[in-house]
Enzyme design. Structure first.
Site, PDB file in Angstrom:
ATOM      1  N   MET A   1      16.367   1.830   4.722  1.00 30.77           N
ATOM      2  CA  MET A   1      15.032   1.281   4.953  1.00 30.77           C
ATOM      3  C   MET A   1      14.284   1.133   3.629  1.00 30.77           C
ATOM      4  SD  MET A   1      13.175  -0.031   7.138  1.00 30.77           S
ATOM      5  CE  MET A   1      13.297   0.379   8.877  1.00 30.77           C
TER       6      MET A   1
ATOM      7  N   GLU B   1      14.163  26.978   9.799  1.00 34.62           N
ATOM      8  CA  GLU B   1      13.044  26.948  10.738  1.00 34.62           C
ATOM      9  C   GLU B   1      12.620  25.532  11.110  1.00 34.62           C
ATOM     10  OE1 GLU B   1      13.246  28.935   8.138  1.00 34.62           O
ATOM     11  OE2 GLU B   1      12.780  31.000   8.752  1.00 34.62           O
TER      12      GLU B   1
ATOM     13  N   PHE C   1       3.531  40.666   0.492  1.00 37.35           N
ATOM     14  CA  PHE C   1       4.860  40.058   0.526  1.00 37.35           C
ATOM     15  C   PHE C   1       4.982  39.160   1.755  1.00 37.35           C
ATOM     16  CE2 PHE C   1       9.370  40.331   1.923  1.00 37.35           C
ATOM     17  CZ  PHE C   1       9.898  39.538   0.914  1.00 37.35           C
ATOM     18  N   GLN C   2       5.426  37.939   1.532  1.00 40.03           N
ATOM     19  CA  GLN C   2       5.595  36.931   2.583  1.00 40.03           C
ATOM     20  C   GLN C   2       4.297  36.649   3.344  1.00 40.03           C
ATOM     21  OE1 GLN C   2       9.218  37.921   4.788  1.00 40.03           O
ATOM     22  NE2 GLN C   2      10.331  36.667   3.300  1.00 40.03           N
TER      23      GLN C   2
ATOM     24  N   LYS D   1       1.842  41.783  12.086  1.00 43.37           N
ATOM     25  CA  LYS D   1       2.913  42.678  12.519  1.00 43.37           C
ATOM     26  C   LYS D   1       2.401  43.877  13.320  1.00 43.37           C
ATOM     27  CE  LYS D   1       7.154  44.884  11.153  1.00 43.37           C
ATOM     28  NZ  LYS D   1       8.176  45.088  10.121  1.00 43.37           N
TER      29      LYS D   1
HETATM   30  C1  LIG Z   1      11.501  13.599   5.056  1.00 44.01           C
HETATM   31  C2  LIG Z   1      11.424  12.165   4.665  1.00 44.01           C
HETATM   32  N1  LIG Z   1      11.519  11.792   3.369  1.00 44.01           N
HETATM   33  C3  LIG Z   1      11.451  10.486   3.023  1.00 44.01           C
HETATM   34  C4  LIG Z   1      11.270   9.527   3.971  1.00 44.01           C
HETATM   35  C5  LIG Z   1      11.171   8.062   3.557  1.00 44.01           C
HETATM   36  N2  LIG Z   1      12.290   7.279   4.152  1.00 44.01           N
HETATM   37  C6  LIG Z   1      12.122   6.539   5.260  1.00 44.01           C
HETATM   38  S1  LIG Z   1      13.527   5.800   5.762  1.00 44.01           S
HETATM   39  C7  LIG Z   1      14.384   6.439   4.461  1.00 44.01           C
HETATM   40  C8  LIG Z   1      15.849   6.145   4.302  1.00 44.01           C
HETATM   41  C9  LIG Z   1      16.701   6.796   5.321  1.00 44.01           C
HETATM   42  O1  LIG Z   1      18.050   6.649   4.951  1.00 44.01           O
HETATM   43  P1  LIG Z   1      19.199   6.852   6.007  1.00 44.01           P
HETATM   44  O2  LIG Z   1      19.001   8.101   6.757  1.00 44.01           O
HETATM   45  O3  LIG Z   1      20.505   6.685   5.330  1.00 44.01           O
HETATM   46  O4  LIG Z   1      18.925   5.677   7.051  1.00 44.01           O
HETATM   47  P2  LIG Z   1      19.090   4.087   6.896  1.00 44.01           P
HETATM   48  O5  LIG Z   1      17.731   3.538   6.630  1.00 44.01           O
HETATM   49  O6  LIG Z   1      20.049   3.835   5.795  1.00 44.01           O
HETATM   50  O7  LIG Z   1      19.588   3.671   8.233  1.00 44.01           O
HETATM   51  C10 LIG Z   1      13.555   7.213   3.656  1.00 44.01           C
HETATM   52  C11 LIG Z   1      13.969   7.873   2.410  1.00 44.01           C
HETATM   53  C12 LIG Z   1      11.140   9.956   5.300  1.00 44.01           C
HETATM   54  N3  LIG Z   1      10.920   9.103   6.296  1.00 44.01           N
HETATM   55  N4  LIG Z   1      11.243  11.255   5.632  1.00 44.01           N
END
Ligand SMILES: Cc1ncc(C[n+]2csc(CCOP(=O)(O)OP(=O)(O)O)c2C)c(N)n1
Ligand SMILES: [Mg+2]
Lengths: 566, 166
Positions: A479, A50, A112-113, A162
């Site tokens: 990042m 979803e 439920f749900q 529903k």
């Molecule tokens: C759902 C979610 N969980 C955690 C984060 C924190 N976060 C921001 S950037 C990042 C790393 C992303 O890694 P990747 O997709 O490999 O991209 P890169 O920075 O290596 O280009 C994380 C964990 C987030 N933004 N969203």
């Protein structure tokens, strides 16, 4: 015409001109699915999760300006949708999300749900409704679309027990032609006195700066903005959400501002004497330390949402109104005033800006051995002639996409700016491709993010949505690693991912094409080959420099003039 | 500064939770909150007391206005207004204390609305600071419980809060 609740819902969608619903079935919405099944006008895209449905509808909405529509079941269906709804909410994207609910008689019984959808989504929607009786269905849906798409747009959830869609209960149906709500009357037209005051300040500026955001894209005011900016000859910078509203390749454009903005844009912000903020909300990633923000500037702020004005930064000339309408009036007044008045000062200002620009803050070190992620984005721009719809996930790759893919048209850059939701990129790309089957759609992602919604590769095959996935695989949650390098003495806690899947095989197992690219000299060829496969989804797994950082950077808590350049 | 904010809302289920949720989500404080229907069945009126500097109050008013079900918001500090709050105080009252409570209630124009051998319950109406003053004046008289309604506010003069036309 006597119709059941489910049939009414479908008829309402037709009346709203909705041609596609993104969704996933379950017990509480089976009556609605049955009604959808028995007609052909409204199509349904079956996702694999979803969250994917909401991001897809969101990508569709951002790529078209039309509202995206979602249908999910009660309980886990609705909770899975929440991340998508919050993502759309933070970026003001118009969505109407129908969630199933348990039978009215069971509500509150831990059935439920059962979850309290209205309660769970309340803080991350523009508004939500529960339809208590089939007689309220049509009017509620009318209101939902109206609220989602007018004023500052946003997601609206309609929760439907529903029994309200029971096929045995039929009532006469008529879709209301108009909707009027005494409690909701967004302001379109700006206050003319304020507009005059603003223009007076604007044309007399000596060191002006135009700073624009996603509001210009959402308000479809790209042409007006371009006209306004070029008439004045002022420098302009756009936020992450605003990119594309003003053509990036134009010389008046200084690039993006903020944490990973350009040196010239951020220095321009810091030193300007009049700041013209349009459809932007002074987000903390844009302003840096508020106490050091634009210390010399008088600020004009145009925004459709009164609560955006003077929220983070107190402004001198607030104007509440739709960006398009206000800009149109401003252009008129600027023309009457004969354009910018302080031409001498403006020349000196441009000289200063060119010096800043001369720092070439987006230059990066080339390597013959290892692929630089920036280079991949630059080549993607070339291969797609700068004209693709580009979605991204969240991380370093998102910033490189924003910095190096110069967007020249609005609605083409699609990313989760406000919530920063990893997993957004692929489903959003599928939504954009669904809307524009003849356009190129690329998803710039990372090996971390893509795994958060990779199940939608299956949806892509089922509906023949041949997007191109450009994965900048650095083997790191890049990042996070960058922050750990800068601010935690290089202690890379949980930012390295082992046991990554073989993305080529992953793509192939979903019936798509996979490519692994390891050498800089292969980048361009791979991109060309991939884009030549018009009707195939191609997953390009670029092995990029693991330790490349995003520069320049304003560290958290610093002022915009305190950038780390390399 | 302390502000009394009056809100007219569509009388829909969940209206109160939208307001309460807004305050907790954005970290605004609520000193008190009263909700009741009005002479117009379709509306309910909320009165809340909050505090903050000018910028915070401005944001509170704007954020309240942004709620789709909110029909009208008024910061009572912007107009001449009357503030009233109801307080019920149950006190332990033996011997000489009974006389003292009686006297205090009289001074503050309160009424004694329940009496037992060992307690008095006093009802008091007034602005919040008057109710506070009464509590202070009780000194060492032991309090069993205090129930306060939270402040209500209404503007002075002939006009009421205007409901916008559709
Ligand atoms: C759902 C979610 N969980 C955690 C984060 C924190 N976060 C921001 S950037 C990042 C790393 C992303 O890694 P990747 O997709 O490999 O991209 P890169 O920075 O290596 O280009 C994380 C964990 C987030 N933004 N969203
Ligand atoms: Mg990565």
């Amino acid at each position: 015409m006597e119709l059941s609740g489910g049939e009414i819902l479908v008829e309402c969608l037709k009346s709203e001109g909705v041609d596609t619903v993104f969704g996933y079935p379950g017990g509480a919405v089976l009556h609605i699915y049955d009604a959808l099944f028995q007609q052909e006008e409204v199509q349904h895209v079956l996702v694999r999760h979803e969250q994917g449905a909401v991001h897809m509808a969101d990508g569709f909405a951002r790529a078209t300006g039309k509202p995206g529509v979602v249908l999910v079941t009660s309980g886990p269906g609705a909770t899975n949708a929440v991340t998508g709804i919050a993502t759309a909410h933070m970026d003001s994207i118009p969505l109407v999300v129908f969630t199933g609910q348990v039978h009215s008689a069971l509500i509150g019984n831990d059935a439920f749900q059962e979850v309290d959808n209205v309660g769970i989504t309340r803080p991350c929607v523009k508004h939500n409704f529960m339809v208590k009786d089939v007689s309220e269905m049509a009017e509620t849906i009318k209101k939902a679309f109206y609220v989602a798409t007018t004023g500052r747009p946003g997601p609206v959830v309609v929760d439907i027990p529903k029994d309200v869609t029971d096929p045995k209960v039929k009532i006469p149906f008529e879709y209301p032609e108009k909707v009027a709500m005494r409690s909701y009357q967004p302001t379109e037209k700006g206050h003319s006195g304020q507009i005059r005051k603003a223009v007076d300040l604007i044309v007399n500026a000596e060191r002006p700066m135009i700073y624009t955001g996603g509001g210009v894209v959402l308000g479809r005011a790209g042409d007006e903005l371009t006209h306004f900016t070029q008439k004045l000859g002022y420098p302009i910078t756009q936020t992450l959400m605003g990119l594309g509203a003003y053509p990036s390749s134009d010389k008046q454009h200084l690039g993006m501002l903020g944490m990973h903005g350009t040196y010239e844009a951020n220095m321009g912000m810091h030193h300007c004497d009049v700041l013209i903020a349009i459809g932007a909300r002074f987000d903390d990633r844009v302003t840096g330390d508020l106490s050091k923000f634009c210390p010399h500037a008088k600020i004009v702020h145009v925004d459709i949402d009164p609560s955006s004005i003077s929220k983070n930064v107190v402004v001198d000339v607030p104007i509440v109104g739709a960006v398009k309408s206000v800009l149109t009036e401003m252009i008129e007044l600027v023309n009457q005033a004969g354009g910018a008045k302080k031409t001498k000062a403006l020349e000196a200002w441009w000289d200063q800006i060119e010096q800043w620009r001369g720092m070439k803050c987006l230059d990066y070190k080339w390597s013959d051995e290892i692929i630089k992620p920036q280079y991949v984005v630059q080549k993607l721009w070339e291969v797609t002639k700068g004209d693709a719809f580009v979605t991204s996930d969240v991380g370093q790759h998102q910033m490189w996409a924003a910095q190096y893919y110069g967007f020249n048209k609005p609605h083409r850059w699609i990313n989760s700016g406000g919530l920063g939701t990893m997993g957004f990129g692929l489903p959003a790309a599928l939504g954009a491709k669904w809307a524009h089957p003849d356009e190129e759609v690329a998803c710039i992602t990372g090996e971390g993010s893509i795994q958060m919604c990779s199940q939608e590769l299956s949806t892509a095959l089922q509906y023949n949505l041949p997007v191109k996935i450009v994965s900048l695989n650095n083997g790191y949650l890049g990042m996070v690693r960058q922050w750990q390098e800068f601010f935690y003495s290089g202690r890379y806690a949980m930012s390295y991912m082992e046991s990554l899947p073989d993305f080529v095989k992953l793509a192939e197992s979903y019936g798509h094409v996979g490519m692994r690219i390891e050498k800089p000299s292969d980048v361009e060829g791979a991109l060309k080959e991939a884009f030549a496969m018009k009707d195939r989804l191609v997953f390009m797994d670029f092995q990029t420099d693991p330790e490349e950082n995003v520069y320049p950077m304003v560290p958290a808590g610093a002022g915009l003039n305190e950038m780390i350049l390399v | 500064m302390r502000h009394i904010i009056s809100i007219l809302m569509e009388n829909e289920a969940g209206a109160l939770s939208r307001v309460a949720g807004l305050f907790s989500a954005r970290g605004y404080n609520i000193e008190s909150l009263c909700v009741a229907p009005t002479h117009d069945e379709s509306l309910s009126r909320l009165t809340l007391v909050t505090s903050g500097d000018e910028q915070v109050i401005e944001q509170i008013v704007k954020q309240l206005n942004k709620l789709i079900d909110v029909v009208k918001v008024q910061d009572m500090a912007d107009t001449a207004h009357i503030e009233r709050e109801l307080m019920l105080v149950k006190l332990q009252a033996f011997d000489a204390v009974r006389e003292e409570v009686y006297r205090l209630a009289d001074i503050f124009r309160g009424q004694i609305i329940d009496v037992t051998e060992s307690s008095y319950t006093v009802q008091l109406v007034g602005p919040g600071n008057k109710l506070d003053a009464f509590i202070d004046a009780l000194g060492s008289i032991p309090v069993v419980e205090i129930v306060r309604s939270g402040a209500l506010g209404i503007s002075r003069g002939p006009r009421g809060m205007l409901v916008p036309e559709v």
